[in-house]
Design a protein around this motif. Structure first.
Motif, PDB file in Angstrom:
ATOM      1  N   ALA A   1       0.842  -1.202   0.000  1.00 43.47           N
ATOM      2  CA  ALA A   1       0.000   0.000   0.000  1.00 43.47           C
ATOM      3  C   ALA A   1       0.879   1.255   0.000  1.00 43.47           C
ATOM      4  CB  ALA A   1      -0.937  -0.012   1.208  1.00 43.47           C
ATOM      5  N   LEU A   2       1.928   1.234   0.821  1.00 41.97           N
ATOM      6  CA  LEU A   2       2.845   2.382   0.871  1.00 41.97           C
ATOM      7  C   LEU A   2       3.582   2.551  -0.457  1.00 41.97           C
ATOM      8  CD1 LEU A   2       4.340   1.750   4.419  1.00 41.97           C
ATOM      9  CD2 LEU A   2       3.211   3.885   3.709  1.00 41.97           C
ATOM     10  N   GLN A   3       4.047   1.438  -0.998  1.00 40.80           N
ATOM     11  CA  GLN A   3       4.795   1.504  -2.260  1.00 40.80           C
ATOM     12  C   GLN A   3       3.904   2.019  -3.393  1.00 40.80           C
ATOM     13  OE1 GLN A   3       6.959  -2.042  -3.480  1.00 40.80           O
ATOM     14  NE2 GLN A   3       6.736  -1.461  -5.622  1.00 40.80           N
ATOM     15  N   ILE A   4       2.694   1.506  -3.457  1.00 38.39           N
ATOM     16  CA  ILE A   4       1.774   1.888  -4.539  1.00 38.39           C
ATOM     17  C   ILE A   4       1.381   3.360  -4.409  1.00 38.39           C
ATOM     18  CG2 ILE A   4      -0.554   1.440  -5.442  1.00 38.39           C
ATOM     19  CD1 ILE A   4       0.076  -1.570  -4.415  1.00 38.39           C
TER      20      ILE A   4
ATOM     21  N   MET B   1       4.209   5.258  -5.727  1.00 35.87           N
ATOM     22  CA  MET B   1       4.286   5.122  -7.188  1.00 35.87           C
ATOM     23  C   MET B   1       3.303   6.071  -7.879  1.00 35.87           C
ATOM     24  SD  MET B   1       4.662   0.971  -7.516  1.00 35.87           S
ATOM     25  CE  MET B   1       4.792   0.831  -9.318  1.00 35.87           C
ATOM     26  N   ALA B   2       2.164   6.286  -7.240  1.00 35.09           N
ATOM     27  CA  ALA B   2       1.125   7.118  -7.859  1.00 35.09           C
ATOM     28  C   ALA B   2       1.532   8.586  -7.927  1.00 35.09           C
ATOM     29  CB  ALA B   2      -0.186   6.970  -7.084  1.00 35.09           C
ATOM     30  N   LEU B   3       2.579   8.958  -7.195  1.00 31.57           N
ATOM     31  CA  LEU B   3       2.986  10.372  -7.176  1.00 31.57           C
ATOM     32  C   LEU B   3       3.947  10.745  -8.306  1.00 31.57           C
ATOM     33  CD1 LEU B   3       3.552  10.889  -3.326  1.00 31.57           C
ATOM     34  CD2 LEU B   3       1.591  11.652  -4.706  1.00 31.57           C
ATOM     35  N   ASN B   4       4.364   9.748  -9.114  1.00 27.37           N
ATOM     36  CA  ASN B   4       5.282  10.029 -10.235  1.00 27.37           C
ATOM     37  C   ASN B   4       6.527  10.787  -9.816  1.00 27.37           C
ATOM     38  OD1 ASN B   4       3.708   8.840 -12.164  1.00 27.37           O
ATOM     39  ND2 ASN B   4       2.562  10.726 -12.608  1.00 27.37           N
ATOM     40  N   LEU B   5       7.179  10.339  -8.775  1.00 25.37           N
ATOM     41  CA  LEU B   5       8.385  11.026  -8.313  1.00 25.37           C
ATOM     42  C   LEU B   5       9.582  10.608  -9.170  1.00 25.37           C
ATOM     43  CD1 LEU B   5       7.826  10.714  -4.454  1.00 25.37           C
ATOM     44  CD2 LEU B   5       7.094  12.520  -6.016  1.00 25.37           C
ATOM     45  N   GLN B   6      10.626  11.410  -9.126  1.00 25.95           N
ATOM     46  CA  GLN B   6      11.847  11.136  -9.892  1.00 25.95           C
ATOM     47  C   GLN B   6      12.909  10.585  -8.960  1.00 25.95           C
ATOM     48  OE1 GLN B   6      11.736  11.777 -13.280  1.00 25.95           O
ATOM     49  NE2 GLN B   6       9.611  12.260 -12.760  1.00 25.95           N
TER      50      GLN B   6
ATOM     51  N   ILE C   1      10.600   3.487   0.131  1.00 24.45           N
ATOM     52  CA  ILE C   1      11.268   4.689  -0.395  1.00 24.45           C
ATOM     53  C   ILE C   1      12.558   4.263  -1.098  1.00 24.45           C
ATOM     54  CG2 ILE C   1      12.420   6.855   0.235  1.00 24.45           C
ATOM     55  CD1 ILE C   1      10.387   7.011   2.627  1.00 24.45           C
ATOM     56  N   HIS C   2      13.316   3.383  -0.465  1.00 23.08           N
ATOM     57  CA  HIS C   2      14.559   2.884  -1.076  1.00 23.08           C
ATOM     58  C   HIS C   2      14.274   2.072  -2.329  1.00 23.08           C
ATOM     59  CE1 HIS C   2      17.981   3.739   1.755  1.00 23.08           C
ATOM     60  NE2 HIS C   2      16.944   4.203   2.439  1.00 23.08           N
ATOM     61  N   LEU C   3      13.262   1.200  -2.271  1.00 25.04           N
ATOM     62  CA  LEU C   3      12.944   0.367  -3.437  1.00 25.04           C
ATOM     63  C   LEU C   3      12.658   1.219  -4.674  1.00 25.04           C
ATOM     64  CD1 LEU C   3      10.685  -2.471  -1.980  1.00 25.04           C
ATOM     65  CD2 LEU C   3      12.830  -2.759  -3.232  1.00 25.04           C
ATOM     66  N   LEU C   4      12.043   2.358  -4.459  1.00 24.81           N
ATOM     67  CA  LEU C   4      11.669   3.212  -5.589  1.00 24.81           C
ATOM     68  C   LEU C   4      12.783   4.185  -5.953  1.00 24.81           C
ATOM     69  CD1 LEU C   4       7.927   3.832  -4.639  1.00 24.81           C
ATOM     70  CD2 LEU C   4       8.830   2.293  -6.385  1.00 24.81           C
ATOM     71  N   LYS C   5      13.957   4.002  -5.367  1.00 25.51           N
ATOM     72  CA  LYS C   5      15.130   4.839  -5.647  1.00 25.51           C
ATOM     73  C   LYS C   5      14.886   6.306  -5.307  1.00 25.51           C
ATOM     74  CE  LYS C   5      17.497   1.722  -8.719  1.00 25.51           C
ATOM     75  NZ  LYS C   5      17.390   0.721  -7.662  1.00 25.51           N
ATOM     76  N   LEU C   6      14.085   6.502  -4.290  1.00 22.33           N
ATOM     77  CA  LEU C   6      13.888   7.858  -3.759  1.00 22.33           C
ATOM     78  C   LEU C   6      14.818   7.999  -2.562  1.00 22.33           C
ATOM     79  CD1 LEU C   6      10.014   7.667  -3.937  1.00 22.33           C
ATOM     80  CD2 LEU C   6      11.540   8.817  -5.566  1.00 22.33           C
TER      81      LEU C   6
END
Ligand SMILES: *Cc1c(COP(=O)(O)O)cnc(C)c1O
Length: 369
Positions: free
Chosen positions: A59-62, A65-70, A89-94
């Motif tokens: 739920a947190l990851q999704i 993801m919906a925020l289209n961050l870079q 946050i780490h998984l999404l390379k943020l």
């Protein structure tokens, strides 16, 4: 720490029948039970959209993801909490930016949030730790000033309510642009396996989230973006439908146990009972004491010898975890570092009998006298 079996026995025939019904209809995925649960939870929370998914971490990851961050965008969250927030946050390379918590409420210190904002900050994830809301009035104000998306991690506080200074009352998880929760069995609203959900009042985001949970598909076999596969199954949904009708009773039972603990420990100068925030109700996912005489670990040992389970949530700051280690100035994390040494959580669930509470509190007080 929890007693899921006794809780199950009280609703056994209802739940067994509901599960059998799912088996008989064989609508295991995305069946009517999931739809019904979704809409019943929307009503309970007074939120426009609930998007069920496979667990609270998804739920947190999704939501992120919906925020289209870079890559490299900064997301601020608390240093003292379960690792799921910083993990996604780490998984999404943020970039995870960790801030200290308030000593009394265990939730994000809004002054520290303010100080951590940079031109790269895009989102903030306050965690409503142990059962009460973070100071959402302050956090939302700061986020608005700096155009930050607020995702509430509501895995531990479902059913709690926040009162704003204008008198508006909102359910936890429905104040930010998105809220997330977990239906892990031991959570306040738990199923009999894994489950989670995202909440939002934003129609566009809801549409996007429904696509992301389903392989980025908005039309079957047309993949418009990279998504994931994250579903709540019908058996879990049917259990959750039953338990949602009891959630307020369950939270009340937890509060009653907390009241008993509070009263028993009042006046012991080495025990600080959990502070109840003025602007939030408390649903006591955990009942967490702060032990001030430096003997927290010995207390845990003493209780274990008397067969009283007690847990340290959490023993290590996220900034010092091997996987998420970052250079930091300890002076910025005084409260977190103190809490790591002092906190101990006692058994907390819906089935605690007075006799058990007496046994537990007597044991704690015997050691702490
Ligand atoms: C339980 C929990 C999660 C993760 O939920 P899962 O369903 O186990 O993935 C996330 N954040 C917090 C604060 C939690 O307590």
């Amino acid at each position: 720490m929890v007693d899921l079996q006794s809780q199950y026995y009280k609703i056994k025939s209802d739940v067994d029948n509901a599960i059998l019904n799912v088996l008989n209809t064989a609508a295991f995925i995305n069946g009517p039970e999931v739809k019904s649960f979704q809409s019943e939870l929307e009503t309970y929370l007074d939120v426009k959209h609930v998007i069920p998914c496979a667990n609270g971490t998804d739920a947190l990851q999704i939501a992120l993801m919906a925020l289209n961050l870079q890559e490299g965008d900064e997301v601020i969250t608390a240093d003292f909490t379960f690792a799921a927030t910083v993990e996604v946050i780490h998984l999404l390379k943020l970039k995870a930016v960790l801030v200290d918590v308030d000593y009394d409420t265990f939730t994000m210190d809004s002054e520290k949030l303010k100080a951590a904002i940079t031109s790269k900050t895009k989102a903030v994830i306050p965690v409503h730790l142990f059962g009460q809301c973070s100071n959402m009035e302050e956090i939302l104000k700061i986020a608005k000033e700096h155009h930050l998306a607020v995702i509430e991690d509501n895995a531990q506080a479902i059913g709690s309510e926040f009162t704003f200074s204008d008198g508006t009352v909102k359910k936890s998880g429905t104040m930010g642009i998105m809220g997330t929760t977990s239906f892990f069995p031991s959570k306040n609203l738990g199923c009999y396996g894994d489950g989670g959900a995202i909440f939002t009042n934003d129609d566009e985001l809801a549409h996007k989230l429904r696509g992301i949970v389903n392989h980025g598909m908005y039309e079957r076999y047309y993949h418009d973006e990279v998504g994931v596969n994250s579903r709540l199954d019908s058996i879990q949904a049917t259990v959750l439908r039953k338990k949602l009708t009891l959630l307020d009773n369950y939270n009340e039972a937890r509060k009653k146990a907390a009241d008993y603990y509070d009263e028993a420990f009042a006046g012991n100068e080495n025990i600080l009972t959990p502070k109840r925030a003025e602007n939030s109700t408390h649903v006591f996912h955990q009942y967490t004491l702060r032990i001030l005489n430096g003997k927290r670990n010995e207390l845990q040992q003493f209780l274990a010898e008397r067969e009283v389970p007690a847990m340290i949530y959490y023993p290590v700051a996220l900034r010092k975890q091997k996987a998420y280690f970052q250079e930091s100035n300890d002076a910025d994390f005084v409260n977190t570092d103190q809490l790591l040494e002092q906190v101990i959580s006692l058994p907390m669930h819906t089935e605690l009998e007075e006799e058990q509470l007496k046994y537990i509190t007597d044991a704690v007080l015997e050691f702490m006298k």
